[in-house]
Design an enzyme around this catalytic site. Structure first.
Site, PDB file in Angstrom:
ATOM      1  CG  ASP A  35      -2.211   0.820   0.964  1.00 30.71           C
ATOM      2  OD1 ASP A  35      -3.291   0.225   0.950  1.00 30.71           O
ATOM      3  OD2 ASP A  35      -2.111   2.047   0.747  1.00 30.71           O
ATOM      4  CG  ASP A  60       2.937   5.284  -6.518  1.00 32.16           C
ATOM      5  OD1 ASP A  60       1.971   4.761  -7.126  1.00 32.16           O
ATOM      6  OD2 ASP A  60       3.237   6.486  -6.641  1.00 32.16           O
ATOM      7  CB  VAL A  61       0.196   0.166  -7.978  1.00 31.61           C
ATOM      8  CG1 VAL A  61       0.046  -0.738  -6.766  1.00 31.61           C
ATOM      9  CG2 VAL A  61      -0.935   1.184  -8.078  1.00 31.61           C
ATOM     10  CG  ASN A  87      -8.057  -3.996  -3.726  1.00 29.54           C
ATOM     11  OD1 ASN A  87      -9.257  -4.028  -3.992  1.00 29.54           O
ATOM     12  ND2 ASN A  87      -7.560  -3.265  -2.734  1.00 29.54           N
ATOM     13  CE1 TYR A 153     -12.711   3.632  -9.599  1.00 28.83           C
ATOM     14  CE2 TYR A 153     -14.814   2.959 -10.537  1.00 28.83           C
ATOM     15  CZ  TYR A 153     -13.815   2.792  -9.593  1.00 28.83           C
ATOM     16  OH  TYR A 153     -13.911   1.792  -8.655  1.00 28.83           O
ATOM     17  CE  LYS A 157     -11.491   0.323 -10.685  1.00 32.07           C
ATOM     18  NZ  LYS A 157     -10.532  -0.481  -9.892  1.00 32.07           N
ATOM     19  CB  THR A 188     -14.495   0.921   1.170  1.00 33.25           C
ATOM     20  OG1 THR A 188     -14.571   1.763   0.008  1.00 33.25           O
ATOM     21  CG2 THR A 188     -14.889  -0.495   0.816  1.00 33.25           C
TER      22      THR A 188
HETATM   23  N1  LIG Z   1     -15.809   0.856  -2.731  1.00 36.17           N
HETATM   24  C1  LIG Z   1     -16.513   0.603  -3.819  1.00 36.17           C
HETATM   25  O1  LIG Z   1     -17.730   0.828  -3.872  1.00 36.17           O
HETATM   26  C2  LIG Z   1     -15.845  -0.005  -5.024  1.00 36.17           C
HETATM   27  C3  LIG Z   1     -16.661  -0.411  -6.083  1.00 36.17           C
HETATM   28  C4  LIG Z   1     -16.089  -0.991  -7.212  1.00 36.17           C
HETATM   29  C5  LIG Z   1     -14.720  -1.136  -7.276  1.00 36.17           C
HETATM   30  N2  LIG Z   1     -13.944  -0.738  -6.245  1.00 36.17           N
HETATM   31  C6  LIG Z   1     -12.495  -0.920  -6.380  1.00 36.17           C
HETATM   32  O2  LIG Z   1     -12.009  -1.688  -5.314  1.00 36.17           O
HETATM   33  C7  LIG Z   1     -10.649  -1.318  -5.040  1.00 36.17           C
HETATM   34  C8  LIG Z   1     -10.498  -0.992  -3.557  1.00 36.17           C
HETATM   35  O3  LIG Z   1     -11.374   0.085  -3.253  1.00 36.17           O
HETATM   36  P1  LIG Z   1     -11.773   0.469  -1.759  1.00 36.17           P
HETATM   37  O4  LIG Z   1     -13.174   0.921  -1.823  1.00 36.17           O
HETATM   38  O5  LIG Z   1     -11.369  -0.590  -0.819  1.00 36.17           O
HETATM   39  O6  LIG Z   1     -10.861   1.781  -1.580  1.00 36.17           O
HETATM   40  P2  LIG Z   1     -10.041   2.358  -0.329  1.00 36.17           P
HETATM   41  O7  LIG Z   1      -9.825   3.796  -0.640  1.00 36.17           O
HETATM   42  O8  LIG Z   1     -10.698   1.985   0.957  1.00 36.17           O
HETATM   43  O9  LIG Z   1      -8.670   1.559  -0.426  1.00 36.17           O
HETATM   44  C9  LIG Z   1      -7.811   1.713  -1.522  1.00 36.17           C
HETATM   45  C10 LIG Z   1      -6.392   1.486  -1.048  1.00 36.17           C
HETATM   46  O10 LIG Z   1      -5.529   1.631  -2.201  1.00 36.17           O
HETATM   47  C11 LIG Z   1      -4.390   2.372  -1.775  1.00 36.17           C
HETATM   48  N3  LIG Z   1      -3.790   3.061  -2.914  1.00 36.17           N
HETATM   49  C12 LIG Z   1      -4.284   4.131  -3.589  1.00 36.17           C
HETATM   50  N4  LIG Z   1      -3.412   4.513  -4.534  1.00 36.17           N
HETATM   51  C13 LIG Z   1      -2.360   3.659  -4.473  1.00 36.17           C
HETATM   52  C14 LIG Z   1      -1.149   3.542  -5.186  1.00 36.17           C
HETATM   53  N5  LIG Z   1      -0.825   4.395  -6.162  1.00 36.17           N
HETATM   54  N6  LIG Z   1      -0.300   2.536  -4.857  1.00 36.17           N
HETATM   55  C15 LIG Z   1      -0.609   1.680  -3.860  1.00 36.17           C
HETATM   56  N7  LIG Z   1      -1.730   1.743  -3.130  1.00 36.17           N
HETATM   57  C16 LIG Z   1      -2.594   2.729  -3.434  1.00 36.17           C
HETATM   58  C17 LIG Z   1      -4.912   3.348  -0.738  1.00 36.17           C
HETATM   59  O11 LIG Z   1      -3.855   3.833   0.089  1.00 36.17           O
HETATM   60  C18 LIG Z   1      -5.919   2.502   0.008  1.00 36.17           C
HETATM   61  O12 LIG Z   1      -5.340   1.831   1.107  1.00 36.17           O
HETATM   62  C19 LIG Z   1     -10.334  -0.148  -5.970  1.00 36.17           C
HETATM   63  O13 LIG Z   1      -9.677  -0.637  -7.119  1.00 36.17           O
HETATM   64  C20 LIG Z   1     -11.715   0.384  -6.331  1.00 36.17           C
HETATM   65  O14 LIG Z   1     -11.732   1.056  -7.566  1.00 36.17           O
HETATM   66  C21 LIG Z   1     -14.469  -0.169  -5.110  1.00 36.17           C
END
Ligand SMILES: NC(=O)c1ccc[n+]([C@@H]2O[C@H](COP(=O)([O-])OP(=O)(O)OC[C@H]3O[C@@H](n4cnc5c(N)ncnc54)[C@H](O)[C@@H]3O)[C@@H](O)[C@H]2O)c1
Length: 246
Positions: A35, A60-61, A87, A153, A157, A188
Site C-alpha cells: 500500500d 506506489d503501484v 486491488n 474511472y 476499469k 469503504t
Molecule cells: N468501494 C466501492 O464501492 C468499489 C466499487 C467498485 C470497485 N472498487 C475498487 O475496489 C478497489 C479498492 O477500493 P476500496 O473501496 O477498498 O478503496 P479504499 O480507498 O478503501 O482503499 C484503496 C487502497 O488503495 C491504496 N492506494 C491508492 N493509490 C495507491 C497507489 N498508487 N499505490 C498503492 N496503493 C494505493 C490506498 O492507500 C488505500 O489503502 C479499488 O480498485 C476500487 O476502484 C471499489
C-alpha cells in the site's frame, strides 16, 4: 482454502484490500500487504499480532521500480508468489467530459489501469518461475455499464477487464489464471469520500437495497484465487447485488 499459498494484495491497508488480506490470512495464506499509505503497516502489524504470517511493503503501484521491489521482497521473504490481487485504486473527480480535468484523468488511469498492468507484469514473472499462479484484478460495475459524469474511472476499469482477458489467454497453458471481480457499491473509505447526495443515489440504485460489505467482495476474490476456481480464467465476476442485472 488458501493453506500455505503466498499472496500479494495491493491497496491492502484499507477497505476491500484489507478485507481480502485478512480473509486470505485466516484461510492460511502468507500475505504481503502492499500500500501507498502507511496505514497498511499498522494493519499488517495488527494481523501479525493476531498470529498471521504477513508482511507490509510500501508501494506506489504507478511506479515500476516500486512494483518490481514489492514482488522481489515477497519472493525473498516467502520464496514464491502464488496469488496476486491487484486491488489498489482511487476514485475520480466526476465531471461532464467537456469539463474534464486532464491531470485527474491521468492520475486515475495511472493508478487504476497502469498500476494493475505493472502488478500483473512483475507477478507473472515470479509465478512462471514456480509453475503458475492466480491473478485477481479489481474492476468495477463501471467497467460494464455507463454512468453519467464518469470518465477516467469507467475507462480504466473497462481496461482492467479486457487486460485480464489478454493476460489469461497469454498464460493459459503455463498455469497462470487471471480473472477479475467487479464490485458494485461497497461500504469503504473510498465511498465515504463522496458527497452524501451521491451516496444516497447509489443506495436507491442498489437492487438488494444496501451497500456491499468489503468481506463479501473478499469471499469472491478468495474463491477465484483458490484451486476451487481451477477451470476459471479470463472471467469477470460481478459482485454487485444485482446492479448490472437491470
Ligand atoms: N468501494 C466501492 O464501492 C468499489 C466499487 C467498485 C470497485 N472498487 C475498487 O475496489 C478497489 C479498492 O477500493 P476500496 O473501496 O477498498 O478503496 P479504499 O480507498 O478503501 O482503499 C484503496 C487502497 O488503495 C491504496 N492506494 C491508492 N493509490 C495507491 C497507489 N498508487 N499505490 C498503492 N496503493 C494505493 C490506498 O492507500 C488505500 O489503502 C479499488 O480498485 C476500487 O476502484 C471499489
Amino acid at each position: 482454502m488458501l493453506q500455505a499459498k503466498v499472496a500479494v494484495v495491493t491497496g491492502a491497508g484499507s477497505g476491500i484490500g484489507a478485507a481480502i488480506a485478512r480473509l486470505f490470512a485466516v484461510e492460511g495464506a502468507k500475505v504481503v500487504l502492499g500500500d501507498l499509505a502507511e496505514g497498511g503497516a499498522a494493519f499488517a502489524a495488527e494481523l501479525a499480532d493476531d498470529g498471521f504470517e504477513v508482511m507490509f511493503q510500501r508501494v506506489d503501484v504507478t511506479d515500476e521500480a516500486d512494483v518490481a521491489a514489492l514482488m522481489q521482497a515477497t519472493v525473498a521473504r516467502f520464496g514464491r508468489i502464488d496469488i496476486l490481487v491487484a486491488n489498489a485504486g482511487i476514485p475520480e473527480r466526476k465531471s461532464p467530459i467537456h469539463q474534464l480535468d486532464l491531470d485527474d484523468w491521468r492520475r486515475v488511469i495511472d493508478v487504476d489501469l497502469t498500476g494493475v498492468a505493472l502488478c500483473n507484469k512483475f507477478a507473472v514473472g515470479a509465478m512462471l518461475a514456480t509453475g503458475g499462479g492466480a491473478i485477481v484484478n479489481m474492476a468495477s460495475i463501471l467497467a460494464h455499464v455507463g454512468q453519467e459524469n464518469s470518465n477516467a474511472y469507467s475507462a480504466a476499469k473497462a481496461g482492467v477487464v479486457n487486460l485480464t482477458r489478454s493476460v489469461a489467454l497469454t498464460y493459459a497453458r503455463q498455469g497462470v489464471r487471471a480473472n477479475c471481480v467487479s464490485p458494485g457499491y461497497v461500504d469503504t473509505p473510498l465511498l465515504a469520500q463522496l458527497p452524501a447526495a451521491v451516496r444516497q443515489a447509489m443506495l436507491l440504485r442498489q437492487p438488494i437495497g444496501r451497500l456491499a460489505r468489503p468481506d463479501e467482495i473478499a469471499q469472491v476474490v478468495a474463491f477465484l484465487a483458490s484451486e476451487r476456481a481451477s477451470i476459471i480464467t479470463g472471467a469477470c465476476i460481478n459482485a454487485d447485488g444485482g446492479y448490472t442485472a437491470i
